[in-house]
Write an enzyme that holds these catalytic residues in place. Structure first.
Site, PDB file in Angstrom:
ATOM      1  N   SER A 114       0.835  -1.194   0.000  1.00 21.27           N
ATOM      2  CA  SER A 114       0.000   0.000   0.000  1.00 21.27           C
ATOM      3  C   SER A 114       0.877   1.254   0.000  1.00 21.27           C
ATOM      4  O   SER A 114       1.686   1.452  -0.893  1.00 21.27           O
ATOM      5  CB  SER A 114      -0.951  -0.054   1.203  1.00 21.27           C
ATOM      6  OG  SER A 114      -1.894   0.979   1.174  1.00 21.27           O
ATOM      7  N   HIS A 139      -2.487  -1.254  -4.293  1.00 21.49           N
ATOM      8  CA  HIS A 139      -3.946  -1.306  -4.397  1.00 21.49           C
ATOM      9  C   HIS A 139      -4.493   0.112  -4.336  1.00 21.49           C
ATOM     10  O   HIS A 139      -3.754   1.077  -4.186  1.00 21.49           O
ATOM     11  CB  HIS A 139      -4.559  -2.202  -3.313  1.00 21.49           C
ATOM     12  CG  HIS A 139      -4.364  -1.704  -1.907  1.00 21.49           C
ATOM     13  ND1 HIS A 139      -4.852  -2.372  -0.801  1.00 21.49           N
ATOM     14  CD2 HIS A 139      -3.741  -0.595  -1.396  1.00 21.49           C
ATOM     15  CE1 HIS A 139      -4.545  -1.708   0.301  1.00 21.49           C
ATOM     16  NE2 HIS A 139      -3.873  -0.630  -0.033  1.00 21.49           N
TER      17      HIS A 139
END
Length: 213
Positions: A114, A139
């Protein structure tokens, strides 16, 4: 094992869990003790470990600014092992990395997921690395909000705006086109170190440290 012995052992384990190793440096003026992270900071090494949040981000930013003041022409080495975290905290680190004069070399140890992956790829071009068994995950940003319908709509629009900006920056740093980034960040996208290099998130995978001859 008696109950008292078990309690003593548990206490020792907890104490060891919070222990920071100390190193002794010898000089003409005598000995000086450093915690290991302060000693490595002298070598221009910064650790970004754990969830990305405001307090940790402030420490990382402060260390980068200090090292820039010490020597604006020498690289800073940022070691990352993070599951991700706050976008705003991460962006404060990102903006500082781009703002300061020294190149920031990034090295993933363990995982960079992330926001951790975003900061990994934000290092200086040609100086972004992973160790061979590291994992990288990209993501879209996560968000959750409760409240009145209008407020929920406002926050949803903000998350979409953040998503668009992060995708633009990922495209810039990886060399991928925006459509590819949008598709590949739609869900959790895990990569090996070699796959991250192929994708453009990093520049190389380190098996062994390259020592100057």
């Amino acid at each position: 094992m008696s109950r008292n012995s078990y309690i003593q052992q548990s206490s020792d384990i907890q104490a060891a869990g919070g222990l920071v190793p100390m190193v002794i440096e010898q000089s003409a003026r005598g000995e000086r003790a450093y915690d290991i992270y302060s000693r490595l900071l002298k070598e221009r090494v910064i650790f970004l470990v754990g969830p990305v949040e405001d307090y940790m981000a402030n420490l990382v930013v402060a260390q980068m600014l200090f090292l820039e003041a010490e020597n604006p022409d020498k690289d800073i080495h940022l070691y990352i092992n993070s599951p991700g975290g706050s976008v705003t905290a991460g962006m404060s680190i990102y903006d500082t990395m781009q703002f300061i004069k020294p190149d920031v070399s990034t090295i993933c140890i363990g995982q960079a997921c992330s926001m951790g992956a975003f900061l990994l790829t934000a290092g200086a071009k040609g100086k972004r690395h992973c160790l061979p068994n590291s994992r990288v995950m990209i993501h879209q940003p996560l968000g959750g909000f409760q409240g009145q319908a209008t407020d929920i709509q406002i926050h949803a629009q903000e998350i979409l705006s953040i998503k668009a900006r992060l995708n633009e920056l990922l495209a810039y740093h990886t060399g991928q086109d925006l459509e590819t980034i949008q598709r590949d960040t739609e869900r959790d996208n895990f990569m090996s170190a070699s796959r991250a290099a192929e994708y453009g998130l990093i520049d190389s995978v380190y098996d062994k440290r390259q020592l100057a001859s």
